[in-house]
Design a protein around this motif. Sequence first.
Motif, PDB file in Angstrom:
ATOM      1  N   SER A   1       0.783  -1.487  -0.041  1.00 22.36           N
ATOM      2  CA  SER A   1      -0.136   0.033   0.028  1.00 22.36           C
ATOM      3  C   SER A   1       0.833   1.224   0.017  1.00 22.36           C
ATOM      4  CB  SER A   1      -1.049   0.229   1.242  1.00 22.36           C
ATOM      5  OG  SER A   1      -0.289   0.113   2.397  1.00 22.36           O
ATOM      6  N   THR A   2       1.953   1.194  -0.074  1.00 18.32           N
ATOM      7  CA  THR A   2       3.205   2.250   0.145  1.00 18.32           C
ATOM      8  C   THR A   2       4.119   2.279  -0.650  1.00 18.32           C
ATOM      9  OG1 THR A   2       4.261   1.440   1.923  1.00 18.32           O
ATOM     10  CG2 THR A   2       2.396   2.840   2.376  1.00 18.32           C
ATOM     11  N   ARG A   3       4.839   3.236  -1.092  1.00 18.07           N
ATOM     12  CA  ARG A   3       6.262   3.086  -1.936  1.00 18.07           C
ATOM     13  C   ARG A   3       7.014   4.093  -1.134  1.00 18.07           C
ATOM     14  NH1 ARG A   3       5.413   2.403  -8.065  1.00 18.07           N
ATOM     15  NH2 ARG A   3       7.352   1.480  -8.143  1.00 18.07           N
ATOM     16  N   PRO A   4       8.353   4.025  -1.453  1.00 13.86           N
ATOM     17  CA  PRO A   4       9.322   5.197  -0.924  1.00 13.86           C
ATOM     18  C   PRO A   4       9.105   6.372  -1.770  1.00 13.86           C
ATOM     19  CG  PRO A   4      10.789   3.130  -1.531  1.00 13.86           C
ATOM     20  CD  PRO A   4       9.176   2.956  -2.193  1.00 13.86           C
ATOM     21  N   TRP A   5       9.251   7.458  -1.152  1.00 14.59           N
ATOM     22  CA  TRP A   5       9.262   8.691  -1.954  1.00 14.59           C
ATOM     23  C   TRP A   5      10.285   8.773  -2.789  1.00 14.59           C
ATOM     24  CZ3 TRP A   5       5.949  12.675  -2.372  1.00 14.59           C
ATOM     25  CH2 TRP A   5       4.931  12.866  -1.568  1.00 14.59           C
ATOM     26  N   ASN A   6      10.430   9.293  -3.881  1.00 14.08           N
ATOM     27  CA  ASN A   6      11.444   9.768  -4.794  1.00 14.08           C
ATOM     28  C   ASN A   6      12.402  11.076  -4.817  1.00 14.08           C
ATOM     29  OD1 ASN A   6      11.452   6.991  -6.185  1.00 14.08           O
ATOM     30  ND2 ASN A   6       9.827   7.750  -7.702  1.00 14.08           N
ATOM     31  N   ILE A   7      11.561  11.747  -3.899  1.00 13.94           N
ATOM     32  CA  ILE A   7      11.899  13.167  -4.053  1.00 13.94           C
ATOM     33  C   ILE A   7      12.184  13.705  -2.499  1.00 13.94           C
ATOM     34  CG2 ILE A   7      10.961  14.033  -5.977  1.00 13.94           C
ATOM     35  CD1 ILE A   7       8.444  15.065  -4.184  1.00 13.94           C
ATOM     36  N   LYS A   8      11.968  12.896  -1.494  1.00 18.18           N
ATOM     37  CA  LYS A   8      12.340  13.140  -0.062  1.00 18.18           C
ATOM     38  C   LYS A   8      12.391  11.874   0.562  1.00 18.18           C
ATOM     39  CE  LYS A   8       7.790  14.332   1.369  1.00 18.18           C
ATOM     40  NZ  LYS A   8       6.744  15.345   1.916  1.00 18.18           N
ATOM     41  N   ASP A   9      12.978  11.830   1.941  1.00 21.50           N
ATOM     42  CA  ASP A   9      12.911  10.886   2.992  1.00 21.50           C
ATOM     43  C   ASP A   9      11.480  10.476   3.321  1.00 21.50           C
ATOM     44  OD1 ASP A   9      15.658  11.140   2.896  1.00 21.50           O
ATOM     45  OD2 ASP A   9      15.818  11.836   4.799  1.00 21.50           O
ATOM     46  N   GLY A  10      11.040   8.866   3.639  1.00 21.97           N
ATOM     47  CA  GLY A  10      10.204   8.430   4.123  1.00 21.97           C
ATOM     48  C   GLY A  10       9.272   7.673   3.063  1.00 21.97           C
ATOM     49  N   ASP A  11       8.183   7.291   3.204  1.00 23.62           N
ATOM     50  CA  ASP A  11       7.161   6.626   2.289  1.00 23.62           C
ATOM     51  C   ASP A  11       5.948   7.439   2.057  1.00 23.62           C
ATOM     52  OD1 ASP A  11       6.679   5.950   4.887  1.00 23.62           O
ATOM     53  OD2 ASP A  11       6.196   3.815   4.396  1.00 23.62           O
TER      54      ASP A  11
END
Length: 744
Positions: free
Chosen positions: A605-615
């Motif tokens: 249900s989630t993915r990593p951010w490509n532009i900043k930390d976190g998901d």
Amino acid sequence: MLTLSPTRTDATTGSGATRRADEAGHSATSAPTSKAAGFYRYDLDGLRGIAIALVAVFHIWFGRVSGGVDVFLALSGFFFGGRLLRTALTPGSSLSPVPEVKRLIRRLLPALVVVLAASAVLTILIQPETRWETFADQSLASLGYYQNWELANTASNYLRAGEAVSPLQHLWSMSVQGQFYIAFLALVFGFAVAFRRMLRSHTRTALIVLLAGLTVASFVYAIVAHDADQSTAYYDSFARGWELLLGALVGALVPYVKWPMWLRSTVAVVALAAILSCGALIDGVKEFPGPWALVPVGATVLFILSGANRMADPHLASVDGRLPAVSRLLATRPFVSLGSMAYSLYLWHWPLLIFWLAYTGDTRANFLDGAVVLLVSGVLAWLTMRFVEEPLRLRAAASAAAASAAAAKPKAAPVTPLRTRLRRPTIVLGSIVTLLGVALTATSFTWREHMTVERKNGKELSGLSARDYPGARALVDGARVPKLPMRPTVLEAKDDLPISTTQGCISDFGNVDVINCTYGDPNAPRTIAVAGGSHAEHWITALDLLGRMHHFKVVTYLKMGCPLTTEENPLVMGDNRAYPNCREWNQKVMPRLIADHPDYVFTTSTRPWNIKDGDVMPSFYLGIWQKLSDAHIPVLAMRDTPWLVKDGKPFFPADCLADGGDAVSCGIKRSEVLSDRNPTLNYLAQFPLLKPLDMSNAVCRQDECRAVEGNVLVYHDSHHISATYMRTMTPELGRQMALATGWW
């Protein structure tokens, strides 16, 4: 990387013999000065020098594809294919491919073997042992001239995404050329043998029409393959064939080109400008071998035609007004000298760059480092050309010249002095190169056999003691961790995969079919559908165990790198390349899921951010939740496990550990990959059938996600949980699923 020696070509008929063969024979004269004597395109040697300079500079300092390799491919087709066509179409000429094959071996293999041997030593000294098997596979592929297909397989293998860049990656173009040479030999000589007498005066036309048809077919295929899967098409011989075939066609037609001088000059300037600007204006990594490859290849063809039937001798360039000024410039000694060592420089510059980056830990060379790499590459290239390539090539040329002289004058018994001088040292050199090749091959096979033994040992991983190897239980339950060696080992990690992967129960990049396999209890009335990409798939190991324990079956609906999504233009996670097959697969799988109506759909249900930390929970997942909600199918929404990234690129903990790192240094800070709150929780009110699962605390500690927990390696690559560690997460996953489903 133009891999054949230049050719002296008769200006009117186009029949030729190698320049170096002429130099080796006693009848050779200085460069010709008239059409009767023939001409040699020294300006194309200079163009080859420009091309290798572009390749090296863009590789070392800019990390881009310059189009120089495409120039090499077109020139290779021109020199080799054009000469072969003229030979096959000349009445009375020999149609035996054996001399050509021998010449290819002498020209190509010695320098390649030397560079491969040096690279093998540097691999052992600099790279972790986890990279040795890949090097062994690719060195064998390079020697066998199928390296491009080896790399195509890597590019299409999602589980190998993020692997360190290979020091032999550049040799894909060598393999493409080698395959072209053999195929072209068979095609042209076979056609000539079969039809030269039958077609007679029409043989040339028929063969050119055939090759033109193949060129067009290859170009069309390149466009289709580029649109379907560009990263794989980049290495595809069939998608690259048109570049060499076009050069060969030009080689056959060049004697008939007659342009006015003003047009020659204009075309030469425009063509060279296009070649020089290609790397800056076109992102070849993403655009080749599609239509944009026409820029460097077409410019090369135009440059060849701009000097057709005009002499280019470096000693006469300043006074030869019949050649465009740009061509006369490239025919000067500096450019010709650089072109003469282009093959060796191409071989050396890339592995030296990769080994330097591996040694320093940098992702790109700065100006000074790049200059040193380029300088050392140039020195090694000159030494290789001078003491490996030329002696063996001159020996072959001298033998050919002596054989020709003997055939013309059978009673002339004495052996030429040049041939006598060359024989002994070249025999020694040839023997050394042969021994290096044998040693390299034997070492590669030996290491591969060692890895086979390691994989057999890895079969015991499923039976590891829970007391000795608690894995995730050390985080979740505080289980005691005895001091024992980590499992899987760094050499076992690569193959510690879920059973669904080994059984082919996940569609690969090129496949859009929905593949169903059943795990858990196949006879159970309750069903959980595991759907999406490989990050849903790696939970199969735990779900299979839970299904057998609690009597539910697990059915797969999986595709590599492709989550359930409504995204119109999906990208491959990690390298952001277009992935149209993912959209097509989603359009097939969603109706199937709704029709099959499982009790639950298990997916990420989630993915990593490509532009900043976190998901983050992407917006293009919301349409999926809505469709499943409308069909009254509840969703077990698993928060995605962290992706390990350094300097913007994935990294393998096994590589890091093999290179001397530890569990902490080979891991990542939790705050970089996971947000403080599970993003899925923000959508529970909107989608009541969404049941969140979050195993983050079974993978990461409060502040960091380590590479090893409870004596178990967490990841088998840069972002997939190892099957061994997944088994240790089964109790915690079962606890959360019991709360979500109420089944036990």
